[in-house]
Design a protein around this motif. Structure first.
Motif, PDB file in Angstrom:
ATOM      1  N   UNK A  39      -6.569 -12.293   5.670  1.00 21.87           N
ATOM      2  CA  UNK A  39      -7.452 -12.012   4.539  1.00 21.87           C
ATOM      3  C   UNK A  39      -6.832 -12.370   3.189  1.00 21.87           C
ATOM      4  N   UNK A  40      -5.554 -12.644   3.167  1.00 18.14           N
ATOM      5  CA  UNK A  40      -4.866 -12.925   1.899  1.00 18.14           C
ATOM      6  C   UNK A  40      -5.342 -14.257   1.323  1.00 18.14           C
ATOM      7  N   UNK A  41      -5.770 -14.235   0.076  1.00 16.60           N
ATOM      8  CA  UNK A  41      -6.225 -15.453  -0.582  1.00 16.60           C
ATOM      9  C   UNK A  41      -5.063 -16.251  -1.151  1.00 16.60           C
ATOM     10  N   UNK A  42      -5.240 -17.568  -1.217  1.00 14.04           N
ATOM     11  CA  UNK A  42      -4.174 -18.428  -1.725  1.00 14.04           C
ATOM     12  C   UNK A  42      -3.864 -18.130  -3.185  1.00 14.04           C
ATOM     13  N   UNK A  43      -4.879 -17.846  -3.989  1.00 14.03           N
ATOM     14  CA  UNK A  43      -4.651 -17.552  -5.406  1.00 14.03           C
ATOM     15  C   UNK A  43      -3.776 -16.318  -5.572  1.00 14.03           C
ATOM     16  N   UNK A  44      -3.968 -15.311  -4.725  1.00 13.03           N
ATOM     17  CA  UNK A  44      -3.141 -14.109  -4.800  1.00 13.03           C
ATOM     18  C   UNK A  44      -1.695 -14.417  -4.428  1.00 13.03           C
ATOM     19  N   UNK A  45      -1.507 -15.291  -3.452  1.00 17.09           N
ATOM     20  CA  UNK A  45      -0.153 -15.698  -3.047  1.00 17.09           C
ATOM     21  C   UNK A  45       0.528 -16.451  -4.192  1.00 17.09           C
ATOM     22  N   UNK A  46      -0.217 -17.318  -4.855  1.00 16.84           N
ATOM     23  CA  UNK A  46       0.332 -18.057  -6.000  1.00 16.84           C
ATOM     24  C   UNK A  46       0.703 -17.105  -7.130  1.00 16.84           C
ATOM     25  N   UNK A  47      -0.187 -16.165  -7.449  1.00 15.10           N
ATOM     26  CA  UNK A  47       0.091 -15.212  -8.526  1.00 15.10           C
ATOM     27  C   UNK A  47       1.341 -14.397  -8.223  1.00 15.10           C
ATOM     28  N   UNK A  48       1.498 -13.964  -6.986  1.00 10.06           N
ATOM     29  CA  UNK A  48       2.685 -13.202  -6.599  1.00 10.06           C
ATOM     30  C   UNK A  48       3.948 -14.045  -6.785  1.00 10.06           C
ATOM     31  N   UNK A  49       3.910 -15.295  -6.364  1.00  8.90           N
ATOM     32  CA  UNK A  49       5.076 -16.162  -6.498  1.00  8.90           C
ATOM     33  C   UNK A  49       5.445 -16.383  -7.966  1.00  8.90           C
ATOM     34  N   UNK A  50       4.449 -16.625  -8.796  1.00  9.78           N
ATOM     35  CA  UNK A  50       4.728 -16.843 -10.216  1.00  9.78           C
ATOM     36  C   UNK A  50       5.339 -15.601 -10.855  1.00  9.78           C
ATOM     37  N   UNK A  51       4.848 -14.431 -10.466  1.00 13.79           N
ATOM     38  CA  UNK A  51       5.400 -13.187 -11.001  1.00 13.79           C
ATOM     39  C   UNK A  51       6.845 -12.993 -10.535  1.00 13.79           C
ATOM     40  N   UNK A  52       7.117 -13.357  -9.297  1.00 15.17           N
ATOM     41  CA  UNK A  52       8.473 -13.210  -8.774  1.00 15.17           C
ATOM     42  C   UNK A  52       9.440 -14.184  -9.432  1.00 15.17           C
ATOM     43  N   UNK A  53       8.997 -15.398  -9.674  1.00 16.45           N
ATOM     44  CA  UNK A  53       9.896 -16.456 -10.143  1.00 16.45           C
ATOM     45  C   UNK A  53      10.134 -16.405 -11.647  1.00 16.45           C
ATOM     46  N   UNK A  54       9.099 -16.057 -12.407  1.00 18.06           N
ATOM     47  CA  UNK A  54       9.196 -16.071 -13.874  1.00 18.06           C
ATOM     48  C   UNK A  54       9.746 -17.417 -14.364  1.00 18.06           C
ATOM     49  N   UNK A  55       9.257 -18.473 -13.779  1.00 22.05           N
ATOM     50  CA  UNK A  55       9.687 -19.823 -14.136  1.00 22.05           C
ATOM     51  C   UNK A  55       8.952 -20.274 -15.393  1.00 22.05           C
ATOM     52  N   UNK A  56       9.530 -21.181 -16.137  1.00 23.82           N
ATOM     53  CA  UNK A  56       8.911 -21.658 -17.370  1.00 23.82           C
ATOM     54  C   UNK A  56       8.086 -22.922 -17.155  1.00 23.82           C
ATOM     55  N   UNK A 111      -3.145 -18.580 -14.875  1.00 26.67           N
ATOM     56  CA  UNK A 111      -2.908 -17.186 -15.264  1.00 26.67           C
ATOM     57  C   UNK A 111      -4.118 -16.596 -15.972  1.00 26.67           C
ATOM     58  N   UNK A 112      -4.843 -17.435 -16.695  1.00 26.77           N
ATOM     59  CA  UNK A 112      -6.040 -16.957 -17.404  1.00 26.77           C
ATOM     60  C   UNK A 112      -7.234 -16.798 -16.462  1.00 26.77           C
ATOM     61  N   UNK A 113      -7.390 -17.734 -15.514  1.00 29.85           N
ATOM     62  CA  UNK A 113      -8.595 -17.767 -14.684  1.00 29.85           C
ATOM     63  C   UNK A 113      -8.402 -17.187 -13.291  1.00 29.85           C
ATOM     64  N   UNK A 114      -7.145 -17.120 -12.827  1.00 29.26           N
ATOM     65  CA  UNK A 114      -6.834 -16.706 -11.450  1.00 29.26           C
ATOM     66  C   UNK A 114      -7.527 -17.606 -10.433  1.00 29.26           C
ATOM     67  N   UNK A 115      -7.670 -18.886 -10.785  1.00 28.22           N
ATOM     68  CA  UNK A 115      -8.327 -19.846  -9.909  1.00 28.22           C
ATOM     69  C   UNK A 115      -7.480 -21.101  -9.771  1.00 28.22           C
ATOM     70  N   UNK A 116      -7.595 -21.762  -8.624  1.00 27.70           N
ATOM     71  CA  UNK A 116      -6.890 -23.017  -8.396  1.00 27.70           C
ATOM     72  C   UNK A 116      -7.764 -24.224  -8.724  1.00 27.70           C
ATOM     73  N   UNK A 117      -9.068 -24.030  -8.764  1.00 28.14           N
ATOM     74  CA  UNK A 117      -9.980 -25.120  -9.110  1.00 28.14           C
ATOM     75  C   UNK A 117     -11.319 -24.542  -9.548  1.00 28.14           C
ATOM     76  N   UNK A 118     -12.088 -25.377 -10.234  1.00 30.83           N
ATOM     77  CA  UNK A 118     -13.444 -25.000 -10.646  1.00 30.83           C
ATOM     78  C   UNK A 118     -14.285 -26.264 -10.733  1.00 30.83           C
ATOM     79  N   UNK A 129      -3.959 -31.060   1.011  1.00 33.78           N
ATOM     80  CA  UNK A 129      -2.604 -31.614   0.897  1.00 33.78           C
ATOM     81  C   UNK A 129      -1.938 -31.314  -0.441  1.00 33.78           C
ATOM     82  N   UNK A 130      -2.682 -31.452  -1.542  1.00 36.71           N
ATOM     83  CA  UNK A 130      -2.101 -31.300  -2.883  1.00 36.71           C
ATOM     84  C   UNK A 130      -3.082 -30.592  -3.811  1.00 36.71           C
ATOM     85  N   UNK A 131      -2.580 -29.582  -4.507  1.00 35.04           N
ATOM     86  CA  UNK A 131      -3.309 -28.954  -5.611  1.00 35.04           C
ATOM     87  C   UNK A 131      -2.377 -29.024  -6.823  1.00 35.04           C
ATOM     88  N   UNK A 132      -2.840 -29.618  -7.896  1.00 34.62           N
ATOM     89  CA  UNK A 132      -2.082 -29.641  -9.147  1.00 34.62           C
ATOM     90  C   UNK A 132      -2.824 -28.773 -10.153  1.00 34.62           C
TER      91      UNK A 132
END
Length: 245
Positions: free
Chosen positions: A82-99, A193-200, A183-186
């Motif tokens: 049930x885990x959505x990809x956007x939630x997985x991405x948000x968790x990773x970004x929060x963990x990494x705090x990359x610039x 971070x504003x939209x919590x979406x990978x595409x629209x 294969x690829x999402x850029x």
């Protein structure tokens, strides 16, 4: 980097898989499936950092051996079906705090994607000033040949365009559709971070050929990927790709 903007690659790879158990670590032409995505990312001209998000210590160890980072283990709440990809991405970004400004999401089930696909999709978004781009491939048959199966066993859509297609309409006259190949999402990280979406609806499409667009979900997909990978390594231009593996 692309221009002066830092690029982070994220490969999400959980342990569970109902249709093909253990698929992310299953050997594909001598290497675990996930390793092919890591190696493609390593060959990218733009990616600055490669991180694997997983809930499995075995996958983490394989990722590290392949040349990626795996600085955290994903919680169980983000590792189920049930885990959505956007939630997985948000968790990773929060963990990494990359610039990083850009995120490139690479599913490990797309082992035939190449570095040029990663760079092409990212460059498309950057040059067109889009917030996101993703990879697609042409549908393997005309849309007019697709039908729904009714409860009584009949086909819905056996009139109009669908009927014309069956009775000899030229394939070049039939409508062409594209499908996401995974294969690829850029994605622009500030936009995500504003939209919590990978595409629209404004997301751009980067077209990939079918032979690089296999998304492994079943044993048949895996077998086809094995055949295509073996053929790739037999080509004269395959040596540079295999030199990293």
């Amino acid at each position: 980097m692309i221009a002066d903007q830092r690029v982070l690659a994220l490969i999400p790879a959980r342990a569970g898989s109902k249709r093909l158990p253990g698929k992310n670590i299953r050997p594909l032409n001598g290497k675990p499936l996930i390793a092919w995505s890591v190696h493609a990312a390593r060959r990218s001209r733009h990616i600055d950092r490669i991180v694997v998000s997983t809930d499995d210590p075995v996958i983490r160890d394989i990722a590290l051996t392949a040349g990626a980072e795996a600085p955290f283990l994903r919680p169980a709440t983000l590792s189920g079906d049930e885990a959505g990809t956007a939630a997985v991405v948000a968790h990773a970004l929060d963990q990494l705090q990359d610039e990083a400004t850009w995120l490139v999401l690479l599913q490990p089930t797309s082992p035939l994607r190449e570095a040029e696909d990663i760079d092409g999709c990212l460059s498309l978004a950057w040059h067109r000033k889009a917030t996101s781009a993703l990879s697609v491939t042409p549908l393997d048959r005309p849309a007019d040949l697709l039908f729904r199966l009714r409860r009584d066993g009949g086909l819905s859509g056996m009139t109009g365009a669908g009927l014309a297609a069956i009775h000899g309409q030229r394939s070049q006259d039939q409508s062409q559709l594209f499908v996401l190949n995974g294969a690829v999402y850029a994605v622009s990280i500030p936009w995500f971070r504003h939209s919590a979406r990978l595409f629209d609806d404004a997301t751009l499409a980067y077209e990939m050929p079918p032979d690089r667009s296999i998304d492994i979900d079943t044993s048949l997909d895996f077998r086809l990927a094995e055949i295509l990978m073996a053929e790739r390594h037999m080509r004269p231009d395959g040596a540079s790709f295999s030199s990293l593996v």
